[in-house]
Design an enzyme around this catalytic site. Structure first.
Site, mmCIF file in Angstrom:
data_model
loop_
_atom_site.group_PDB
_atom_site.id
_atom_site.type_symbol
_atom_site.label_atom_id
_atom_site.label_comp_id
_atom_site.label_asym_id
_atom_site.label_seq_id
_atom_site.Cartn_x
_atom_site.Cartn_y
_atom_site.Cartn_z
ATOM 1 C CB SER A 94 2.556 1.654 6.430
ATOM 2 O OG SER A 94 1.290 1.661 7.038
ATOM 3 C CG ASN A 112 -7.662 -1.540 6.436
ATOM 4 O OD1 ASN A 112 -6.543 -1.836 6.838
ATOM 5 N ND2 ASN A 112 -8.015 -0.292 6.191
ATOM 6 C CD1 TRP A 113 -8.581 -0.393 9.569
ATOM 7 C CD2 TRP A 113 -6.732 -0.341 10.801
ATOM 8 N NE1 TRP A 113 -7.900 0.759 9.244
ATOM 9 C CE2 TRP A 113 -6.766 0.814 9.993
ATOM 10 C CE3 TRP A 113 -5.658 -0.512 11.678
ATOM 11 C CZ2 TRP A 113 -5.773 1.784 10.018
ATOM 12 C CZ3 TRP A 113 -4.669 0.459 11.710
ATOM 13 C CH2 TRP A 113 -4.733 1.580 10.890
ATOM 14 C CG HIS A 170 -0.492 0.223 2.520
ATOM 15 N ND1 HIS A 170 -0.231 -0.791 3.412
ATOM 16 C CD2 HIS A 170 -0.212 1.370 3.174
ATOM 17 C CE1 HIS A 170 0.183 -0.281 4.556
ATOM 18 N NE2 HIS A 170 0.210 1.035 4.442
ATOM 19 N N GLY A 230 2.242 5.553 9.428
ATOM 20 C CA GLY A 230 3.615 5.994 9.171
ATOM 21 C C GLY A 230 4.584 4.855 9.385
ATOM 22 C CG ASP A 241 0.368 -4.087 2.833
ATOM 23 O OD1 ASP A 241 0.867 -3.573 1.815
ATOM 24 O OD2 ASP A 241 -0.378 -3.477 3.601
ATOM 25 C CG ASN A 284 -5.663 2.954 6.092
ATOM 26 O OD1 ASN A 284 -5.760 1.843 6.578
ATOM 27 N ND2 ASN A 284 -4.710 3.795 6.437
ATOM 28 C CG PHE A 326 0.564 -5.160 6.848
ATOM 29 C CD1 PHE A 326 -0.812 -5.149 6.637
ATOM 30 C CD2 PHE A 326 1.170 -6.361 7.177
ATOM 31 C CE1 PHE A 326 -1.561 -6.304 6.765
ATOM 32 C CE2 PHE A 326 0.424 -7.530 7.301
ATOM 33 C CZ PHE A 326 -0.954 -7.496 7.099
#
Length: 720
Positions: free
Chosen positions: A656, A209-210, A81, A654, A218, A324, A672
């Site tokens: 990530s 996601n999450w 991503h 950040g 990823d 996101n 990630f």
């Protein structure tokens, strides 16, 4: 480094820290050496303070994501991503790298990343508080204080950037109580090397996601290029791969539950030192409004691009970003609703004030600023409510025009006297921004988004409008939808800024060129200029008062926490940090009581794959899994390839793409994500719930070798 009061306070209290809490500045790590060693680190903790040696010398920033060098030829590993915009930028109908993935077979096949892409290599971190807040500045208030701080910062930055090819920034810590200079080599020629198909890199999409269990691959790769003499340079076919002083070695041994793990990267922002009034405003108004607005924006983009594949690709990056944060904020709201966070925060703040007022000397030093902070926060929150619809009413190209006109005016001044952000050092960023529009903009989508906000703004009473903005856009309070639509159509029709050449030409234009233009967006930008400067000055007057008061509030809080023996690490602010913990699942993973295992495997991909949408795993991958074509990447306990793992690491946005390292400093994966019920740790750290999610190195290598046949890269990284 000279130790100020704050630094000494921080270093005297870190012994109370738990291993899984804290985003530590590298220079703080010797103070938690016992915890690091007890957790399992085999390196000398002091080695992590040297930013130009192993392993810190291999850690880089992408300016929003984290990454690391993983070969002696400048190969950079990060999240899928984090390279997503570059993949989308290079895609078009008939050449969909998002869906199909991208793999450069040779160096010559590597393609330029999205305009403005950078690789930042940190070279130095230095405390410059006394230079930023010198005696003269400390005596100032309001805008005068802001101007003095900015002048001092620009002088520090200018001196630092005399070494060509470097980017220097001064960051505030602890609410502006301390400032640090960060010096980084700025590599400008960044190329896309490899990104697996979206069915791997985005498998599970926004649904997963999450969430845990997770099966998202990823990861992706860039390469940093420099001139033949090893210096930062713009893209050129003559450039060569950058040779980093250090790069990460790949772990030969796989992880298991309980193993030490640490993450090195650039976390964006946390808010653990905020006041109760800020917590209340955020969770009662700001985040709910953000979630509502995000849902509306996603619906508009979806409607406008549903039959336009080119537009869909252009807005793919924006949609991913909105989704996101949409889920992130909603997850925080859900966690907050079931917590006593505000009550605890209120109690802690009351204890702080009681401690301050219990001593005449402390009361004299801190009490007035504590009251001032509360007053300024309340005023700022009221203004935010009034202006909630304003930002969205400006067409993107009008925003570009406003920035370009400000640049033209600032360029009439000596460089040192220009507003920060508009100096010569910033021109490459402007050029990249102007160019990037072509791959990320569609007029119909932009217009629909603007109309949505304009309708809300027009419905506000005239007293909540800005006269100069209304006049420039040709709108007024109470306007009908039809009238607004006509005004918007007129604005868009009267501009040529949608043309890349026309837009680029304005980068070198003079103020009088703007004033003489008939372009509708340029004219609107000129008309709003003086009003925007006035509002900027008002905001800076408030910011100067806030900086002074908030810094003293933080000084009081640090002294109070120190008196209680509690840890004082700085909130994240996009600078290099280290966090450490262990691989661990959870015994309370879901509402129905099911525990979370620490690892997921490729078997879960087959179980989830539907062949469409967010769970459209590539056939080649599914075939390899079903055939058990796993090679040497099988975990002996799991009997298959591990895909992702949980760890007790303190990370945030950040981080990530951050390198996850084992006890020997070897790469074992990439951070990630976090889990939905733990992301509120940005505000309120919860040791029981907080888990970070990392893609396992073994899965990355398996996908590259057995599915995508990225043999060249594997050999380069020393994986075969």
């Amino acid at each position: 480094m000279k130790k100020t009061f704050l630094t000494l306070a921080v270093l005297s209290t870190v012994s109370a820290v738990q291993a899984d809490e804290g985003m530590w500045m590298p220079q703080q790590l010797p103070q938690v050496a016992k915890q690091l060693k007890a957790a399992g680190l085999k390196l000398d903790p002091k080695a992590l303070t040297n930013l130009t040696e192993f392993p810190m010398g291999a850690i880089v920033s992408l300016g929003g994501c984290s990454a690391s060098f993983v070969s002696p030829e400048g190969l950079v590993a990060t999240n899928h991503h984090c390279v997503y915009n570059s993949v989308a930028y290079n895609s078009k109908p008939g050449r969909d790298y998002l869906a199909d993935g991208f793999l450069a077979k040779t160096l010559g096949d590597e393609i330029p990343a999205a305009p403005g892409s950078r690789v930042f290599v940190t070279k130095e971190v230095r405390n410059v508080t006394q230079q930023v807040i010198d005696k003269a500045t400390a005596a100032l208030e309001g805008k005068k204080r802001v101007d003095a701080i900015e002048k001092n910062v620009k002088a520090i930055v200018a001196a630092c950037e005399k070494e060509e090819g470097h980017r220097c920034n001064v960051y505030p810590y602890y609410g502006g109580l301390e400032y640090y200079l960060i010096k980084q080599m700025e590599i400008r020629d960044v190329r896309l090397v490899y990104a697996p198909p979206a069915g791997v890199g985005k498998f599970g999409g926004d649904t997963d996601n999450w969430m845990w269990p997770r099966h998202t691959g990823d990861f992706g790769f860039y390469r940093a290029y420099v001139s033949k003499d090893g210096k930062a340079a713009d893209f050129s076919k003559d450039n060569v791969p950058y040779v980093p002083k250090h790069h990460l070695k790949l772990a030969k041994d796989g992880l298991k539950e309980g193993d030490f793990v640490m993450v090195l990267g650039y976390p964006g922002r946390t808010n653990r030192h905020r006041l109760p009034s800020e917590v209340d405003f955020t969770f009662s108004w700001d985040y709910p409004n953000f979630v509502k607005s995000s849902g509306e924006r996603l619906a508009i983009i979806g409607e406008q691009t549903k039959t336009d594949d080119a537009a869909r690709l252009k807005y793919a990056g924006m949609v991913a970003g909105i989704n996101n944060y949409y889920k992130n904020r909603q997850g925080m709201l859900d966690s907050y609703a079931n917590s006593d966070f505000l009550a605890r925060k209120t109690k802690e703040h009351a204890e702080l004030k009681a401690w301050v007022n219990s001593n005449p000397a402390r009361a004299k030093e801190y009490a007035a600023d504590l009251a001032t902070v509360e007053k300024l926060i309340a005023e700022r929150q009221e203004k935010a409510k009034r202006d909630v619809n304003v930002d969205g009413i400006f067409p993107r190209l009008l925003g570009t025009a406003r920035t370009l006109y400000r640049l033209a005016n600032e360029r009439t001044k000596p460089d040192a006297e220009r507003k920060a952000g508009f100096q010569e050092r910033d021109l490459p960023r402007f050029a990249a921004g102007v160019k990037s529009v072509e791959g990320t903009y569609a007029e119909n989508v932009d217009k629909a988004l603007v109309m949505h906000s304009l309708k809300k703004y027009a419905a506000q009473p005239a007293s909540e409008h800005y006269a100069d903005v209304d006049a420039a856009l040709g709108i007024r309070a109470g306007m009908s939808d039809a009238e607004l639509s006509a005004a918007v159509d007129k604005l868009y029709a009267g501009s040529k800024l949608g043309n890349t050449e026309a837009r680029t030409a304005w980068l070198k234009a003079k103020p009088e060129d703007f004033k003489n233009s008939d372009d509708s967006f340029i004219k609107a930008a000129v008309a709003m200029y003086e009003g925007s400067l006035k509002r900027e000055a008002e905001a800076e007057e408030e910011a100067g008062k806030m900086q002074q008061a908030y810094a003293n509030y933080m000084k009081a809080k640090i002294a109070f926490m120190t008196s209680k023996g509690l840890p004082v690490y700085p909130d994240a602010n996009s600078t290099l940090r280290v966090t450490f913990g262990k691989v661990a699942g959870r015994d309370h993973g879901t509402a129905d009581g099911l525990a979370w295992a620490p690892f997921t495997t490729v078997n879960g991909v087959v179980a989830k794959a539907t062949g469409q949408g967010e769970f459209n795993a590539p056939k080649a991958q599914l075939d390899a899994i079903k055939a058990k074509d796993f090679g040497n990447f099988v975990d002996p306990k799991l009997k298959t390839v591990p895909l992702a793992y949980l760890a007790t690491l303190d990370i945030t946005g950040g981080n990530s793409g951050s390198a996850a390292l084992n006890a020997k400093g070897e790469l074992i994966g990439l951070a990630f994500d976090g889990t939905l019920d733990s992301i509120i740790s940005d505000w309120d750290f919860n040791a029981a719930n907080t888990r970070s999610i990392q893609v396992d190195l073994r899965y990355m290598l398996w996908q590259m070798k057995h599915v995508d046949k990225a043999d060249r890269l594997l050999k380069e990284m020393g994986a075969q």
